[in-house]
Design a protein around this motif. Sequence first.
Motif, PDB file in Angstrom:
ATOM      1  N   LYS A  55       0.904  -1.318   0.052  1.00  0.00           N
ATOM      2  CA  LYS A  55       0.254   0.114   0.080  1.00  0.00           C
ATOM      3  C   LYS A  55       0.975   1.315   0.019  1.00  0.00           C
ATOM      4  O   LYS A  55       0.307   2.330  -0.424  1.00  0.00           O
ATOM      5  N   SER A  56       2.005   1.274   0.414  1.00  0.00           N
ATOM      6  CA  SER A  56       2.685   2.376   1.002  1.00  0.00           C
ATOM      7  C   SER A  56       4.142   2.168   0.536  1.00  0.00           C
ATOM      8  O   SER A  56       4.707   1.117   1.189  1.00  0.00           O
ATOM      9  N   VAL A  57       4.940   3.153  -0.002  1.00  0.00           N
ATOM     10  CA  VAL A  57       6.571   3.127  -0.073  1.00  0.00           C
ATOM     11  C   VAL A  57       7.018   4.533   0.223  1.00  0.00           C
ATOM     12  O   VAL A  57       6.471   5.322  -0.723  1.00  0.00           O
ATOM     13  N   THR A  58       7.723   4.477   1.205  1.00  0.00           N
ATOM     14  CA  THR A  58       8.336   5.606   1.475  1.00  0.00           C
ATOM     15  C   THR A  58       9.863   5.885   1.048  1.00  0.00           C
ATOM     16  O   THR A  58      10.449   5.027   1.536  1.00  0.00           O
ATOM     17  N   CYS A  59      10.177   6.606   0.277  1.00  0.00           N
ATOM     18  CA  CYS A  59      11.369   6.550  -0.260  1.00  0.00           C
ATOM     19  C   CYS A  59      11.871   8.250  -0.855  1.00  0.00           C
ATOM     20  O   CYS A  59      11.239   9.114  -0.874  1.00  0.00           O
ATOM     21  N   ASP A  60      13.173   8.285  -1.340  1.00  0.00           N
ATOM     22  CA  ASP A  60      13.345   9.666  -2.097  1.00  0.00           C
ATOM     23  C   ASP A  60      13.117   9.780  -3.415  1.00  0.00           C
ATOM     24  O   ASP A  60      12.520   8.707  -3.986  1.00  0.00           O
ATOM     25  N   GLU A  61      13.324  10.988  -3.816  1.00  0.00           N
ATOM     26  CA  GLU A  61      12.757  11.176  -5.197  1.00  0.00           C
ATOM     27  C   GLU A  61      13.336  10.086  -6.218  1.00  0.00           C
ATOM     28  O   GLU A  61      12.640   9.799  -7.223  1.00  0.00           O
ATOM     29  N   GLU A  62      14.908   9.775  -6.211  1.00  0.00           N
ATOM     30  CA  GLU A  62      15.452   9.082  -7.187  1.00  0.00           C
ATOM     31  C   GLU A  62      14.646   7.860  -7.301  1.00  0.00           C
ATOM     32  O   GLU A  62      14.350   6.864  -8.159  1.00  0.00           O
ATOM     33  N   THR A  63      14.469   7.292  -5.963  1.00  0.00           N
ATOM     34  CA  THR A  63      13.798   5.842  -5.894  1.00  0.00           C
ATOM     35  C   THR A  63      12.278   5.723  -6.379  1.00  0.00           C
ATOM     36  O   THR A  63      11.735   4.981  -6.924  1.00  0.00           O
ATOM     37  N   ALA A  64      11.904   6.796  -5.964  1.00  0.00           N
ATOM     38  CA  ALA A  64      10.256   6.838  -6.337  1.00  0.00           C
ATOM     39  C   ALA A  64      10.165   6.941  -7.819  1.00  0.00           C
ATOM     40  O   ALA A  64       9.069   6.414  -8.319  1.00  0.00           O
ATOM     41  N   ALA A  65      11.181   7.359  -8.659  1.00  0.00           N
ATOM     42  CA  ALA A  65      11.114   7.140 -10.027  1.00  0.00           C
ATOM     43  C   ALA A  65      10.951   5.829 -10.739  1.00  0.00           C
ATOM     44  O   ALA A  65      10.097   5.542 -11.430  1.00  0.00           O
ATOM     45  N   SER A  66      11.703   5.130  -9.835  1.00  0.00           N
ATOM     46  CA  SER A  66      11.657   3.676 -10.336  1.00  0.00           C
ATOM     47  C   SER A  66      10.438   2.808  -9.988  1.00  0.00           C
ATOM     48  O   SER A  66      10.200   1.941 -10.499  1.00  0.00           O
ATOM     49  N   TRP A  67       9.785   3.376  -8.624  1.00  0.00           N
ATOM     50  CA  TRP A  67       8.656   2.770  -8.418  1.00  0.00           C
ATOM     51  C   TRP A  67       7.560   3.269  -9.263  1.00  0.00           C
ATOM     52  O   TRP A  67       6.438   2.413  -9.535  1.00  0.00           O
ATOM     53  N   GLU A  68       7.615   4.543  -9.746  1.00  0.00           N
ATOM     54  CA  GLU A  68       6.523   4.912 -10.776  1.00  0.00           C
ATOM     55  C   GLU A  68       6.430   3.854 -11.861  1.00  0.00           C
ATOM     56  O   GLU A  68       5.375   3.707 -12.328  1.00  0.00           O
ATOM     57  N   PHE A  69       7.527   3.274 -12.172  1.00  0.00           N
ATOM     58  CA  PHE A  69       7.423   2.407 -13.157  1.00  0.00           C
ATOM     59  C   PHE A  69       6.578   1.029 -13.121  1.00  0.00           C
ATOM     60  O   PHE A  69       5.952   0.571 -13.888  1.00  0.00           O
ATOM     61  N   PHE A  70       6.454   0.857 -11.825  1.00  0.00           N
ATOM     62  CA  PHE A  70       5.504  -0.366 -11.434  1.00  0.00           C
ATOM     63  C   PHE A  70       4.195   0.078 -10.728  1.00  0.00           C
ATOM     64  O   PHE A  70       3.424  -0.823 -10.582  1.00  0.00           O
ATOM     65  N   LYS A  71       3.943   1.070 -10.945  1.00  0.00           N
ATOM     66  CA  LYS A  71       2.812   1.586 -10.088  1.00  0.00           C
ATOM     67  C   LYS A  71       1.559   1.308 -11.048  1.00  0.00           C
ATOM     68  O   LYS A  71       0.457   0.718 -10.525  1.00  0.00           O
ATOM     69  N   PRO A  72       1.727   1.490 -12.233  1.00  0.00           N
ATOM     70  CA  PRO A  72       0.428   0.934 -13.149  1.00  0.00           C
ATOM     71  C   PRO A  72       0.002  -0.712 -12.747  1.00  0.00           C
ATOM     72  O   PRO A  72      -1.112  -0.933 -12.888  1.00  0.00           O
ATOM     73  N   MET A  73       1.056  -1.483 -12.612  1.00  0.00           N
ATOM     74  CA  MET A  73       0.377  -2.709 -11.984  1.00  0.00           C
ATOM     75  C   MET A  73       0.125  -2.904 -10.552  1.00  0.00           C
ATOM     76  O   MET A  73      -0.574  -4.020 -10.006  1.00  0.00           O
ATOM     77  N   LEU A  74       0.448  -2.092  -9.830  1.00  0.00           N
ATOM     78  CA  LEU A  74       0.347  -1.981  -8.413  1.00  0.00           C
ATOM     79  C   LEU A  74      -0.684  -0.835  -8.089  1.00  0.00           C
ATOM     80  O   LEU A  74      -0.180   0.002  -7.565  1.00  0.00           O
ATOM     81  N   ILE A  75      -2.022  -1.194  -8.122  1.00  0.00           N
ATOM     82  CA  ILE A  75      -2.986  -0.324  -8.199  1.00  0.00           C
ATOM     83  C   ILE A  75      -3.038   0.406  -6.763  1.00  0.00           C
ATOM     84  O   ILE A  75      -3.734   1.683  -6.775  1.00  0.00           O
ATOM     85  N   ASN A  76      -2.764  -0.336  -5.599  1.00  0.00           N
ATOM     86  CA  ASN A  76      -3.077   0.154  -4.438  1.00  0.00           C
ATOM     87  C   ASN A  76      -1.834   0.927  -3.827  1.00  0.00           C
ATOM     88  O   ASN A  76      -2.032   1.664  -2.826  1.00  0.00           O
ATOM     89  N   LEU A  77      -0.788   1.186  -4.788  1.00  0.00           N
ATOM     90  CA  LEU A  77       0.397   1.543  -4.076  1.00  0.00           C
ATOM     91  C   LEU A  77       0.343   3.502  -4.227  1.00  0.00           C
ATOM     92  O   LEU A  77      -0.066   3.803  -5.055  1.00  0.00           O
ATOM     93  N   ASN A  78       0.750   3.581  -2.954  1.00  0.00           N
ATOM     94  CA  ASN A  78       1.022   5.133  -2.589  1.00  0.00           C
ATOM     95  C   ASN A  78       2.438   5.385  -2.225  1.00  0.00           C
ATOM     96  O   ASN A  78       3.040   4.816  -1.492  1.00  0.00           O
ATOM     97  N   ILE A  79       2.993   6.241  -3.416  1.00  0.00           N
ATOM     98  CA  ILE A  79       4.352   6.406  -3.083  1.00  0.00           C
ATOM     99  C   ILE A  79       4.769   7.988  -2.333  1.00  0.00           C
ATOM    100  O   ILE A  79       3.995   8.761  -2.775  1.00  0.00           O
ATOM    101  N   GLU A  80       5.221   7.600  -1.274  1.00  0.00           N
ATOM    102  CA  GLU A  80       5.486   8.997  -0.458  1.00  0.00           C
ATOM    103  C   GLU A  80       7.016   9.309  -0.303  1.00  0.00           C
ATOM    104  O   GLU A  80       7.807   8.502  -0.182  1.00  0.00           O
ATOM    105  N   VAL A  81       7.055  10.683  -0.935  1.00  0.00           N
ATOM    106  CA  VAL A  81       8.509  11.490  -0.954  1.00  0.00           C
ATOM    107  C   VAL A  81       8.444  12.390   0.291  1.00  0.00           C
ATOM    108  O   VAL A  81       8.042  13.635   0.246  1.00  0.00           O
ATOM    109  N   PRO A  82       9.081  11.824   1.593  1.00  0.00           N
ATOM    110  CA  PRO A  82       8.966  13.249   2.561  1.00  0.00           C
ATOM    111  C   PRO A  82       9.970  14.090   2.538  1.00  0.00           C
ATOM    112  O   PRO A  82      11.067  14.035   1.718  1.00  0.00           O
ATOM    113  N   HIS A  83       9.890  15.013   3.229  1.00  0.00           N
ATOM    114  CA  HIS A  83      10.656  16.341   3.291  1.00  0.00           C
ATOM    115  C   HIS A  83      11.944  15.776   4.064  1.00  0.00           C
ATOM    116  O   HIS A  83      12.000  15.116   5.030  1.00  0.00           O
TER     117      HIS A  83
END
Length: 811
Positions: A772-800
């Motif tokens: 449901k949730s991945v908390t990571c930095d911006e660079e890793t978030a870009a990698s997760w965005e690639f898989f997000k269409p298949m992981l429909i419940n995924l929320n990617i968070e980039v904290p301050h």
Amino acid sequence: MAEGAKLIEGADLAVSFQELLKKIVGMIEKAHKSRFRLQIFRLALKDSTSLVEDIKYLNDKLDQPREEIEKLIQEKKAGNVLVRKSRKIHFWKFLVKCLSFNSRGENNKMVRDLKETLKEVREILKTMSKDNSHHVITCSPPQNTDIVIGMEEPWLRLKMEVLKGGASTLELTGLPGSGKTTLARKLCSDDQVKGKFMNHILFVTFSKTPNFKVIVESLFQSYGKVPEFHSDEEAAKGLALLLSKISGSPILLVLDDVWPSSEALIQNFEFQIPDYKILVTSRVTFPTIKSQIHLKPLRYEDALTLFRHVALAKDNGSDIPSENLVEEVVRSCKGLPLAIKVIARSLCQQPEETWQKMVKLWSQGHSILDSNSNLLNFLQGSLSVLEGEPIIRECFKDLGLFPEDQKIPATALIDMWAELYKLDDDGKEAMNIINKLVSLNLANLLVTRKVESDIFSNYSNHFIMQHDLLRELAIYQSNQEPFERRRRLMVDINENNPQWRLEEQQPGIAARMLSILFKWCVKQKQQPAIARTLSISTDEVFTSDWGNTQLAEIEALILNVQTKHYSLPKSIEKMRNLKVLICTNYCFHPALLENFELLDSLSSLKRIRMEKIFLPSLGKLKNLQKLSLYMCDTSEAFGNCKIPISDALPILVELNIDYCRDMVELPSGLCDMKTLRKLSISNCHKFSKLPQEIGRLENLERLRLNSCTDLGGIPESIGWLSRLRFLDISNCISLRDLPESIGNLKNMEKLYMTGCSRCELPDSVINLEHLKSVTCDEETAASWEFFKPMLINLNIEVPHVEVNLNWLLGD
């Protein structure tokens, strides 16, 4: 001038009344030595029946301790009996006749003192008779004669907020006695403030149970005819009408000393009127008010200036105490303005011998509260906000179990409260209580490092701090409980008190050194102590001999040590109900803990928390469920364990290892711990690898590997952890990739990997269907965005990102 004529609002009124009440009771207790004198006092109180009833009402109203008033009522009843026996004798004739025997003697003097004291009480009651609605309304600025030394910064901010344009609500909050009302009064008396608001400065002193209708009616009284309101709704409409009529000019409304129960009532005073300011003062922080000013204890230099102003300004040529003596007194006041003023007034124009006597008592372990009942009564009154909250009140008292000026780990409180008060294991209920105490300004919360997650809810970065006088109040409250129900036992064994068995001290906070309970329970043939919590503080001068002390009912043992070696006492084997052991070493280097094997016999022991301890080889803690190690040396316990760790800790559920600099790897036997559900290894910068068999922890639900900077990889067997729901690998900067088997973690819900920008994601993450949730930095978030269409419940968070490298410290 009589004491009652000098009374002011708020705390001074309460403490002055209580002092007079104690004075009356003291006279009565002294009169018990003479039957003749006692009869006079009883008759005097009988003649003042209505006054005694008014005193009882005022005592309840001020929420003061009931002990003195109950004694007074009993004497009044005794007076009733005496009068019935002397029904034919008029009271005053009898009194005159009695006094004629000794018109210049002690009886005459005591009766005069009683009459004068009762007169002063009448003055207080007369003052309070103007307060039928339980609050005070003034529509002109209150006269302010108090100084605000050391509060220049909050004063300027307060004044700036009020003078700037627009409508707003501002809260002034802080410790009880920190100067909130003083600043509010000064604000109302300031020339610039008066120049802006003119005659539209309204000052309302709230009470515990304010009456909104009466407050509004009182406000109307300042502007003419007073309507009668039959409901709060009518009063609110009337107040809106009143304010709209005077809204052409700026309006300042001060709501002073607002209690927690009245937070919602503040909204009844809020209207969208241009240049309408509301200032709320409260010992409680109200989250609904966004603009807040917090008053802190005074700096030492400012405290010294304030003390000199009060204690030495009125000196008429008498001996001025030495500078060192003044400084010692000021340090004992702990920067609290009320304490400084009260102690300063009590010492003003006193001979130096009086100062020396007081300082000597404090140096022997007595508290400043022991020597000044005014201050004690005020601070005790501040706990009234905890009425109806018995658990929170007990938790407040528990803060006194830890050393002065030391951070109290939230995890230690969570462990203790989970067993003592049956709170939840995750610590959420305990943190709610801590946040409540913080909002009431009874404690401070310090978060040493903000992280994106707290997946274990172990709050390892959260610490509680408490003002010294509030800590002493917590200890005082614990020692005031009836002997047979005392829950806490506090012992201090150091170079000033080198023996376990000490002579009994005078009543008061000094009794924490060795309470009356210990003197009683070390005797032969004694009954077992009933206290549930035992706190022992010791330095190099310690003893492991507890004599014949019986502590069978102790459930939580807190050891605060400052020594290189500490031996657990043999008596610990008798603590058959011990559930929690918290051992903290306050020296820089780890302390060697000896006799650790004694814990093996404790069948009820469920939780152990060690800090800065050289942990010896483990025995068999057959019922231990949670082990927390903070800045400990674990080489002996994990590297030279005589038996497999799975046998030493057969039913362990949770293992937390934090800031253990010698931790390189876990013993492989840990993977055989079938009951383990939570494993946390954080800030262990030498920790380089997990056991290859980590996947055998079949019941593991939460794995935290936060800030393990040398961790180079995660074994493929992690994919066997079918129950794993939370994984934290944040700040594992050496981690290059995740294993392909990560995709087998079908129940994974949350993944934290901030600071892992060099970590490659395997294609198998597409199988994490419950993620449901991945908390990571911006660079890793870009990698997760690639898989997000298949992981429909995924929320990617980039904290301050907070720039804080504390987690990198270490060898």
